[in-house]
Design a protein around this motif. Structure first.
Motif, mmCIF file in Angstrom:
data_model
loop_
_atom_site.group_PDB
_atom_site.id
_atom_site.type_symbol
_atom_site.label_atom_id
_atom_site.label_comp_id
_atom_site.label_asym_id
_atom_site.label_seq_id
_atom_site.Cartn_x
_atom_site.Cartn_y
_atom_site.Cartn_z
ATOM 1 N N GLU A 115 23.417 -39.416 -30.294
ATOM 2 C CA GLU A 115 23.989 -38.109 -30.645
ATOM 3 C C GLU A 115 24.159 -37.938 -32.151
ATOM 4 N N ASN A 116 24.119 -39.083 -32.887
ATOM 5 C CA ASN A 116 24.297 -39.022 -34.339
ATOM 6 C C ASN A 116 22.980 -39.077 -35.111
ATOM 7 N N ILE A 117 21.866 -39.162 -34.399
ATOM 8 C CA ILE A 117 20.565 -39.218 -35.071
ATOM 9 C C ILE A 117 20.065 -37.797 -35.285
ATOM 10 N N THR A 118 20.012 -37.392 -36.539
ATOM 11 C CA THR A 118 19.582 -36.046 -36.906
ATOM 12 C C THR A 118 18.300 -36.120 -37.731
ATOM 13 N N PRO A 119 17.604 -34.997 -37.897
ATOM 14 C CA PRO A 119 16.405 -34.994 -38.749
ATOM 15 C C PRO A 119 16.686 -35.488 -40.161
ATOM 16 N N GLN A 123 14.906 -38.555 -42.110
ATOM 17 C CA GLN A 123 14.264 -38.372 -43.413
ATOM 18 C C GLN A 123 14.800 -39.364 -44.440
ATOM 19 N N ASN A 124 16.125 -39.497 -44.508
ATOM 20 C CA ASN A 124 16.724 -40.420 -45.469
ATOM 21 C C ASN A 124 16.366 -41.870 -45.174
ATOM 22 N N CYS A 125 16.340 -42.227 -43.893
ATOM 23 C CA CYS A 125 15.975 -43.605 -43.510
ATOM 24 C C CYS A 125 14.527 -43.908 -43.898
ATOM 25 N N LEU A 126 13.637 -42.950 -43.660
ATOM 26 C CA LEU A 126 12.230 -43.138 -44.038
ATOM 27 C C LEU A 126 12.080 -43.286 -45.548
ATOM 28 N N ASN A 127 12.811 -42.481 -46.301
ATOM 29 C CA ASN A 127 12.740 -42.555 -47.762
ATOM 30 C C ASN A 127 13.251 -43.896 -48.277
ATOM 31 N N GLU A 128 14.372 -44.345 -47.714
ATOM 32 C CA GLU A 128 14.940 -45.631 -48.133
ATOM 33 C C GLU A 128 14.005 -46.782 -47.790
ATOM 34 N N GLN A 141 3.236 -43.105 -41.983
ATOM 35 C CA GLN A 141 2.737 -42.213 -40.940
ATOM 36 C C GLN A 141 2.745 -42.903 -39.580
ATOM 37 N N HIS A 142 2.347 -44.185 -39.569
ATOM 38 C CA HIS A 142 2.334 -44.949 -38.318
ATOM 39 C C HIS A 142 3.753 -45.101 -37.777
ATOM 40 N N ILE A 143 4.697 -45.392 -38.674
ATOM 41 C CA ILE A 143 6.095 -45.531 -38.250
ATOM 42 C C ILE A 143 6.613 -44.216 -37.671
ATOM 43 N N LYS A 144 6.338 -43.118 -38.358
ATOM 44 C CA LYS A 144 6.808 -41.814 -37.872
ATOM 45 C C LYS A 144 6.154 -41.454 -36.538
ATOM 46 N N SER A 165 12.698 -36.345 -35.116
ATOM 47 C CA SER A 165 11.650 -36.765 -36.059
ATOM 48 C C SER A 165 10.529 -35.742 -36.185
ATOM 49 N N LYS A 166 10.460 -34.784 -35.235
ATOM 50 C CA LYS A 166 9.350 -33.835 -35.226
ATOM 51 C C LYS A 166 9.339 -32.938 -36.464
ATOM 52 N N VAL A 167 10.508 -32.581 -36.968
ATOM 53 C CA VAL A 167 10.568 -31.659 -38.107
ATOM 54 C C VAL A 167 10.500 -32.377 -39.450
ATOM 55 N N VAL A 168 10.537 -33.709 -39.412
ATOM 56 C CA VAL A 168 10.467 -34.487 -40.656
ATOM 57 C C VAL A 168 9.029 -34.502 -41.162
ATOM 58 N N LYS A 169 8.849 -34.261 -42.452
ATOM 59 C CA LYS A 169 7.513 -34.236 -43.045
ATOM 60 C C LYS A 169 7.328 -35.415 -44.001
ATOM 61 N N LEU A 170 6.157 -36.034 -43.926
ATOM 62 C CA LEU A 170 5.784 -37.097 -44.855
ATOM 63 C C LEU A 170 4.693 -36.565 -45.768
#
Length: 419
Positions: A115-119, A123-128, A141-144, A165-170
């Motif tokens: 319930e706490n996982i938001t887009p 995004q921040n986790c991917l950036n870090e 891209q593979h991870i996403k 994760s669908k709305v997150v852009k790489l």
């Protein structure tokens, strides 16, 4: 709950415990019952317990159709998805995905509540993660992609209302885009590069590598599909090859190689062969006969006996790894001597997949070859469409055969000089 006394056709008494419940799918009242045969207090209590359990099971099963299983943390969701997903793909795919799943533990903590996982969190986790490990755009891209599959599973099973994760852009940087384009360009050869490469490949001690390259150019096969072929897959009278399997050899010892299905369902196909491929296959078969005789006369532990068409000089099937090694040596020679021998600098890095690309490119650049014909030859069609082509062969691929034959004529492959 209520009880009824009834008689069967033979006149014998039996008893029914019944109760009404609300169907969770329709909201309508329905009736459930159980039968018992002794009209005693103990039998009625047992029937009551059985009826309650029966109703609970009915409701739970129907709720499962729309409520899904109980998943509250990212670990719950990830584990449940993987258990189902791994049964639908090949072993090698599972091995590759396990590497990505291990990375996900560094990306998103297992105990984070769904319930706490938001887009924004994704995004921040991917950036870090990208900054910490200096990961490439391809890796991210593979991870996403894996995250998308996991969260889609969660949506399907009502664990989450939507995929975060669908709305997150790489977005790849300009340098990454340029580097990717350069890597791709290095793998793919034009006409004069094919001519130079084949000329050098022809000089290798084992001529099977050269004929394998001709086969791949003439068919567009994946290397695993070509490695799995035996003489029984070739119809020399009608110039056809049946492709319905692939050799799995990655990270395996020779004795552990095994045959698998093609990469996709669409990969199962029958292809019409150009004459230069037929001649290459005949040369390969003749060399294999000579090798078999040599192994019989001079037995050695180094030799391997296989029925595969394309073999190394020790009898083992030529795999992507062994073919890539030979291609690497040719690339190295050309990088050093291409200017002097052929009049241009060698800037390419030919790999097994390069020949499949050559085949597709030649056919797509020929206006006489329909797109569907190209798709039929290389297995780039959906399953329903593939079923219309599989085991159905006529003159429908003649334009492809003519186009790839014209290309080989241009690069001046002189088959009569090949032994």
């Amino acid at each position: 709950m209520y009880f009824e006394e009834r008689k069967n056709k033979g006149g014998k008494l039996f008893y029914v415990a019944a109760e009404r419940y609300v169907d969770p799918l329709t909201g309508k009242k329905k009736r459930a019952s159980v039968v018992y045969h002794k009209n005693t207090a103990r039998a009625r209590r047992q029937a009551e317990r059985e009826l309650i359990d029966k109703i609970d099971e009915i409701i739970s099963k129907k709720q499962g159709f729309f409520k899904g299983s109980s998943m509250t943390t990212f670990l719950d969701l990830k584990t449940s998805w993987f258990e189902v997903w791994q049964t639908t793909v090949k072993i090698q795919t599972v091995k590759r995905e396990k590497l990505v799943i291990n990375r996900l533990s560094d990306l998103i903590a297992d105990d984070i509540l769904l319930e706490n996982i938001t887009p924004l969190l994704i995004q921040n986790c991917l950036n870090e993660y990208r900054e910490k490990y200096q990961s490439t755009h391809s890796t991210m891209q593979h991870i996403k992609c894996t995250l998308n599959k996991i969260f889609d599973y969660g949506v399907l099973h009502n664990a989450i209302p939507f995929s975060p994760s669908k709305v997150v852009k790489l977005n790849a940087t300009v340098e990454e885009k340029r580097a990717k384009k350069q890597r791709l360009e290095k793998k793919f050869l034009d006409e004069h590069e094919v001519r130079a490469f084949l000329s050098e490949l022809k000089m290798r001690r084992n001529q099977n590598y050269y004929d394998l390259a001709l086969f791949l150019i003439g068919t567009g096969c994946r290397i695993g599909e070509a490695s799995a072929l035996t003489a029984s897959d070739i119809d020399f009278d009608n110039h056809l090859v049946t492709i319905d399997k692939s050799l799995q050899a990655h990270d395996l010892k020779i004795d552990e190689f095994y045959l698998d299905t093609t990469k996709t369902d669409a990969g199962e196909r029958v292809e019409q062969l150009p004459e230069f491929v037929i001649q290459a296959l005949k040369r390969v078969i003749e060399r294999n006969k000579q090798l078999d005789e040599h192994m019989d006369n001079f037995p050695s532990q180094a030799f391997r006996k296989f029925d595969f068409l394309f073999r190394t000089e020790y009898g083992a099937p030529i795999t992507s790894h062994s073919f890539r090694e030979i291609l690497g040596r040719v690339n190295k020679v050309l990088k050093k001597d291409c200017k002097e021998k052929y009049g241009f600098e060698w800037t390419k890095n030919a790999i097994p997949h390069s020949f499949r690309h050559i085949h597709i490119s030649v056919l797509r650049n020929d206006p006489t070859v329909p797109l569907k014909e190209v798709q039929a030859r290389v297995g780039h069609v959906q399953e329903a469409t593939t079923n219309g082509y599989t085991h159905l062969m006529s003159a429908s691929q003649q334009k492809s055969v003519e186009a790839i034959s014209r290309f080989i004529d241009k690069v001046e492959v002189n088959e009569s000089k090949i032994c």
